[in-house]
Each structure stands twice: as structure tokens, then as C-alpha cells.
Design a protein around this motif. Structure first.
Motif, PDB file in Angstrom:
ATOM      1  N   PRO A 115       0.830  -1.217   0.000  1.00 58.17           N
ATOM      2  CA  PRO A 115       0.000   0.000   0.000  1.00 58.17           C
ATOM      3  C   PRO A 115       0.859   1.261   0.000  1.00 58.17           C
ATOM      4  O   PRO A 115       2.044   1.240   0.341  1.00 58.17           O
ATOM      5  CB  PRO A 115      -0.806  -0.113   1.298  1.00 58.17           C
ATOM      6  N   MET A 116       0.210   2.361  -0.367  1.00 58.34           N
ATOM      7  CA  MET A 116       0.825   3.675  -0.304  1.00 58.34           C
ATOM      8  C   MET A 116       0.107   4.507   0.758  1.00 58.34           C
ATOM      9  O   MET A 116      -1.105   4.369   0.960  1.00 58.34           O
ATOM     10  CB  MET A 116       0.734   4.380  -1.651  1.00 58.34           C
ATOM     11  N   VAL A 117       0.863   5.372   1.406  1.00 57.58           N
ATOM     12  CA  VAL A 117       0.314   6.282   2.405  1.00 57.58           C
ATOM     13  C   VAL A 117       0.288   7.685   1.812  1.00 57.58           C
ATOM     14  O   VAL A 117       1.288   8.170   1.283  1.00 57.58           O
ATOM     15  CB  VAL A 117       1.151   6.275   3.698  1.00 57.58           C
ATOM     16  N   GLN A 209       3.541  21.175  -1.720  1.00 56.19           N
ATOM     17  CA  GLN A 209       4.791  20.562  -1.275  1.00 56.19           C
ATOM     18  C   GLN A 209       4.684  19.948   0.120  1.00 56.19           C
ATOM     19  O   GLN A 209       5.596  19.255   0.566  1.00 56.19           O
ATOM     20  CB  GLN A 209       5.920  21.587  -1.340  1.00 56.19           C
ATOM     21  N   GLN A 210       3.554  20.174   0.787  1.00 57.54           N
ATOM     22  CA  GLN A 210       3.313  19.506   2.065  1.00 57.54           C
ATOM     23  C   GLN A 210       2.560  18.191   1.907  1.00 57.54           C
ATOM     24  O   GLN A 210       2.405  17.443   2.879  1.00 57.54           O
ATOM     25  CB  GLN A 210       2.533  20.435   2.993  1.00 57.54           C
ATOM     26  N   LEU A 211       2.087  17.913   0.705  1.00 55.24           N
ATOM     27  CA  LEU A 211       1.476  16.612   0.466  1.00 55.24           C
ATOM     28  C   LEU A 211       2.542  15.526   0.587  1.00 55.24           C
ATOM     29  O   LEU A 211       3.619  15.640  -0.006  1.00 55.24           O
ATOM     30  CB  LEU A 211       0.854  16.565  -0.938  1.00 55.24           C
ATOM     31  N   ALA A 214       4.163   7.992   0.343  1.00 51.66           N
ATOM     32  CA  ALA A 214       5.248   7.042   0.574  1.00 51.66           C
ATOM     33  C   ALA A 214       4.692   5.633   0.705  1.00 51.66           C
ATOM     34  O   ALA A 214       3.544   5.439   1.133  1.00 51.66           O
ATOM     35  CB  ALA A 214       6.019   7.405   1.855  1.00 51.66           C
ATOM     36  N   PRO A 215       5.496   4.610   0.340  1.00 51.24           N
ATOM     37  CA  PRO A 215       5.074   3.221   0.600  1.00 51.24           C
ATOM     38  C   PRO A 215       4.880   2.999   2.092  1.00 51.24           C
ATOM     39  O   PRO A 215       5.526   3.637   2.930  1.00 51.24           O
ATOM     40  CB  PRO A 215       6.248   2.391   0.062  1.00 51.24           C
ATOM     41  N   ASN A 224       8.282  10.543  10.388  1.00 48.48           N
ATOM     42  CA  ASN A 224       8.810  11.910  10.382  1.00 48.48           C
ATOM     43  C   ASN A 224       9.817  12.144   9.275  1.00 48.48           C
ATOM     44  O   ASN A 224      10.098  13.283   8.911  1.00 48.48           O
ATOM     45  CB  ASN A 224       9.448  12.222  11.742  1.00 48.48           C
ATOM     46  N   ALA A 225      10.380  11.057   8.753  1.00 50.20           N
ATOM     47  CA  ALA A 225      11.362  11.191   7.681  1.00 50.20           C
ATOM     48  C   ALA A 225      10.707  11.383   6.313  1.00 50.20           C
ATOM     49  O   ALA A 225      11.363  11.773   5.352  1.00 50.20           O
ATOM     50  CB  ALA A 225      12.283   9.971   7.646  1.00 50.20           C
ATOM     51  N   VAL A 226       9.417  11.092   6.218  1.00 52.70           N
ATOM     52  CA  VAL A 226       8.705  11.254   4.949  1.00 52.70           C
ATOM     53  C   VAL A 226       8.349  12.720   4.764  1.00 52.70           C
ATOM     54  O   VAL A 226       7.683  13.322   5.609  1.00 52.70           O
ATOM     55  CB  VAL A 226       7.429  10.394   4.917  1.00 52.70           C
ATOM     56  N   GLN A 227       8.830  13.289   3.694  1.00 53.89           N
ATOM     57  CA  GLN A 227       8.602  14.698   3.408  1.00 53.89           C
ATOM     58  C   GLN A 227       7.883  14.865   2.072  1.00 53.89           C
ATOM     59  O   GLN A 227       7.829  13.943   1.258  1.00 53.89           O
ATOM     60  CB  GLN A 227       9.935  15.453   3.388  1.00 53.89           C
TER      61      GLN A 227
END
Length: 472
Positions: A115-117, A209-211, A214-215, A224-227
Motif C-alpha cells: 500500500p501507499m500512504v 509541497q506539504q502533500l 510514501a510506501p 517523520n522522515a517522509v517529506q
């Protein structure tokens, strides 16, 4: 989607694919052939033909949206990455029927591995947004938005976090996420964020750019690392509808069979698939026995039928045409194909409705649109009225006015009515700012009334679009 007539299968590219909701409503017109239960396009209750060419033609109509989506995906950005649209420019000619109301953030999701988040950031109250999820067959499966973020459990405050899962996924949904289950492994995410003019560009860019996307495994490792970020660039490589239209019969049907193996038809398509299987059209097959010239002739005939199709359930209110049956199609294969051809990515009516009217400005004609007291378009978000020339481009004019109703507040007259002057010449100070919409000085033109988050009065047809009056 791209330049050509609304009446044929247009030269549609990926950027235009999401900008033609109005063309969809205008062209899914008035009279149509019927559709039998097995997916044919025969008239009324006439039994479906068993002639191989007729079967192949119906299979083309059935499979056209899937093939077009797959070619569109190839010209998009890399899988599982956003591509953010720049602000629209009226001088642009690569896209018809420009939408001046929202900016797009799109991503092609591959849900087969995991899945994707998706996380949608907090946005200020009153800013419309929509995240539309289309399956590989062009059906809108989910549509979280500012009007209804579709949060199923837990904290209903932003940011909103969604777990987008493919068919057959059996895992557990992490706390704080809302599952959006997709019926196909290929999913097109079309995000829209309201754009309020030049002074709002940087605000919308910041929201884009805040969207976050990530898998699930990456998200679980360290959320928190997903930007977000500026997004990827589109791949390019041609105009999808042109590329599909150029395919001969064997090429098209081989592509259809290959993509069906990855994104199988729905269970309700079983009758149609049994019929198509009689000439070898099945998921994963290779068209090695059906004559190539027959397949090509069938494809040619089917393209013409798609272009000519008119939905008998389309609405016509005082000359304005629109459709309340798009966005999810079931077994209505002719409608699904025709909407894909002229408006790939059409919204569900509950998210947006686009009445469109055509007129002629020859001889300096002047027009007026009058909303009665308390009869402005009933919407949960906002509405706008945009003018287009005969080629469906924005109308150049010295005042730089291309739409009304959204950016400049509408001011009712003393009796509560709202008049919008529609003409080429500047009407002067007697017409308040925001009430004049320029049109060409001559020739055909069209107007599209965009209704974002339309209220029940629109959807149940109790509210009617007023007639466009010709004054001279």
C-alpha cells in the motif's frame, strides 16, 4: 487533455486529461444508442451480434478507457511520486478548457507490491481541496475532500492520513490512518487545491509541497522522515489519445489483453468478457488467431461510435448541458468510453458539476445571465463561470478577465438579483467589477459554470441553471 473537437476522440494529453470536466458535460449530449446486458452497443433490446467484427468493436469500446489510462500513465511521472501543476496561464494553448480555480497534484500509484500512504496537510478553513482516486478503468473509487475528508475513525483533525491499498491486501491498518481500498493495482491520484489568483500562488505551492506520499514500509520505518517537496517531472513522450488512436487493431487488443492481466475487469463485466473471449480477447492473451484486418476495421468503427455517442440521461437545463452519471460507470461501457475520450479524470457529481452552454457572438452580440434573488449556484465550496472561444481556449481580452464568480465577490442588485454581462466590449462603470465576462468579438464561444461541492438542489435538479439571454 488536448486540442480537437469535443465531438470526436480528441488529441488528449496527460495535462489536459483533468481539465475537461466541462467538455464532458457538454458532449455527453442528448440521444444515444442503447446497451445490452452483455456489453454490446446494440439498440434497445436487440440481441448482441456474434459477428467477430461486432464483438471486437464492442470490446474496443469496453477496453478503450483502460488502454488510454495505461498510455497516460506512461507519459506521467515516475510511479508513486507527485507531479505538481504550475499555475495556469491564459496564453497556454496546449490545454483546452483551462480550469482557473484549482491547481493539480497528480500521482500514478502502483499498489501491487504494498500500500501507499497519502497525507493531506491542514489547510485554512474555506480552501477547497479534493483527492480523487481513479481505478485503472476510470471509475472514481474514493474522493476525500475539504467538504468530506472521509475519515473513518479516530482523530478527525488534519493532517489527514490515508492508507491506499490494492486488491486482496489483508494487512492491518495502522492507527490514525483511513483505508482507501482500490479495486485495481494501478491507481491515478488526482489532487486539486483551490487557487485564488496570482497573489495565492505561493500559498498553493506550499500546500502542494506539504502533500506526503510514501510506501507503507517507508512510512512505518520513520513517519517523520517522509517529506513532501517540489515533486517529480512528467515523463512526456506523446499525446496519449493520439497514441491510442494510431494503434492498429492487433496492437490495441494485445495492449488491452496485457493490461487486463494486471488490472482485471470487475465481476459485473463477466458477461461481456465471455462474449469477448469468443474471439480470443482475454486477460493476458495474444491476438494470434483473429484476422488483423478485421481487428483494425473493428477498431476504426468503434472509434467512430465513441465519438458519436450521446448519453440519453444527460441533462439539458435552459440550453446548459451536463451529466450527473459520470465518474463511476458500472457496465455503461459506451458512456465510460466517451467520457474517457473527452474528459479523462471526470469527477463524481457530488464533487463537481460543469454545466456548459454554446452560443454565437457574431455581430457583436451581447448576452446576459441573471440569477434570481437567492438563486446563485448552491454549492458547498464555490462556483465560477468561464468563457472559451470556438477552439475551447480562454478568450484573450485587454482587461485580463477570464472567469467570474470565484475571485471577485458577486454583488447582488437592490432587488437581490445578480446579473452577469457577457459581451466582448467593456460595458463601462455601470457594470460592477466581477460582473463582466468577456467573450470573442465574433464566432462561436461557450461558457462553463463550475459548481464545486454542489448541494442537493443541484444533484436532484431542483435548482436550474438560468437561461443565457441574448440581448442583441
Amino acid at each position: 487533455m488536448e486540442p480537437t473537437s469535443d465531438q470526436g476522440i480528441p488529441r488528449v494529453n496527460r495535462r489536459m486529461a483533468i481539465g475537461l470536466g466541462a467538455a464532458v458535460m457538454a458532449a455527453v449530449g442528448l440521444a444515444a444508442c442503447g446497451r445490452s446486458s452483455d456489453g454490446s452497443t446494440s439498440t434497445g433490446t436487440t440481441p448482441a451480434s456474434n459477428d467477430p467484427k461486432d464483438v471486437a468493436a464492442d470490446a474496443y469500446v469496453f477496453g478503450y478507457p483502460l488502454v488510454l489510462m495505461d498510455v497516460t500513465r506512461e507519459t506521467g511521472g515516475p510511479a508513486n511520486h507527485f507531479v505538481h501543476q504550475n499555475p495556469p496561464t491564459p496564453a497556454a494553448k496546449q490545454v483546452v478548457r483551462l480550469n482557473l480555480d484549482t491547481l493539480y497534484s497528480q500521482a500514478w500509484l502502483d499498489l501491487r507490491a504494498e500500500p501507499m500512504v497519502l497525507q493531506v496537510p491542514a489547510m485554512e478553513a474555506g480552501r477547497y481541496w479534493l483527492m480523487q482516486f481513479l481505478d485503472a478503468w476510470t471509475n472514481t473509487a474514493h474522493d476525500p475532500s475539504s467538504a468530506d475528508p472521509k475519515i473513518k475513525a479516530g482523530d478527525r483533525n488534519p493532517p489527514y492520513t490515508y492508507l491506499v491499498t490494492g486488491p486482496g491486501w489483508k494487512g492491518s491498518v495502522p492507527a490514525g490512518m483511513t483505508q482507501l481500498a482500490m479495486p485495481t493495482g494501478t491507481t491515478w491520484l488526482i489532487g486539486r487545491i483551490e487557487y485564488k489568483g496570482d497573489n495565492d500562488i505561493q500559498n498553493v505551492r506550499a500546500l502542494q509541497q506539504q502533500l506526503k506520499l510514501a510506501p507503507l514500509s517507508v512510512w512505518n520505518a520513520d513517519p517523520n522522515a517522509v517529506q513532501g517537496g517540489p515533486g517529480a517531472q512528467p515523463t512526456g513522450g506523446g499525446v496519449p489519445a493520439q497514441l491510442v488512436a494510431q494503434m492498429d487493431g492487433p496492437t490495441f487488443f494485445n495492449r488491452l489483453c496485457a493490461v487486463m492481466a494486471l488490472n482485471p475487469p470487475a465481476p459485473d463485466d463477466s458477461d461481456a468478457m465471455k462474449r469477448f473471449a469468443t474471439i480470443g480477447i482475454t486477460p493476458g492473451a495474444t491476438m494470434s488467431t483473429a484476422p488483423a484486418d478485421m481487428l483494425t476495421a473493428a477498431a476504426t468503427a468503434a472509434r467512430k461510435s465513441v465519438a458519436a455517442y450521446r448519453d440519453p440521461k444527460a441533462q439539458n437545463q435552459n440550453g446548459w448541458t451536463f451529466n450527473l452519471g459520470v465518474g463511476a460507470y458500472g457496465t455503461d461501457y459506451p458512456l465510460r468510453a466517451q467520457v474517457a475520450a473527452i474528459g479523462l479524470g471526470a469527477n463524481l457529481p457530488r464533487d463537481a458539476v460543469y454545466p456548459t452552454v454554446n452560443a454565437n457572438a457574431d455581430g457583436g452580440s451581447r448576452f446576459r445571465l441573471t440569477f434570481a434573488k437567492d438563486q446563485l449556484p448552491p454549492v458547498g465550496a464555490f462556483w465560477s463561470l468561464t468563457a472559451y472561444d470556438a477552439e475551447s481556449y480562454l478568450v484573450p481580452n485587454p482587461a485580463g478577465i477570464y472567469s467570474v464568480g470565484h475571485l471577485v465577490p458577486i454583488a447582488p442588485a437592490a432587488d437581490g438579483t445578480v446579473e452577469i454581462t457577457v459581451q466582448h466590449a467593456d460595458p463601462g462603470p455601470d457594470v460592477p467589477a466581477g460582473h463582466w465576462l468577456p467573450i470573442p468579438d465574433s464566432g462561436r464561444f461557450s461558457l462553463t459554470l463550475r459548481l464545486y461541492a454542489p448541494k442537493d438542489e443541484v444533484l436532484n435538479r431542483k435548482w436550474q441553471v438560468p437561461k443565457l439571454e441574448q440581448l442583441s
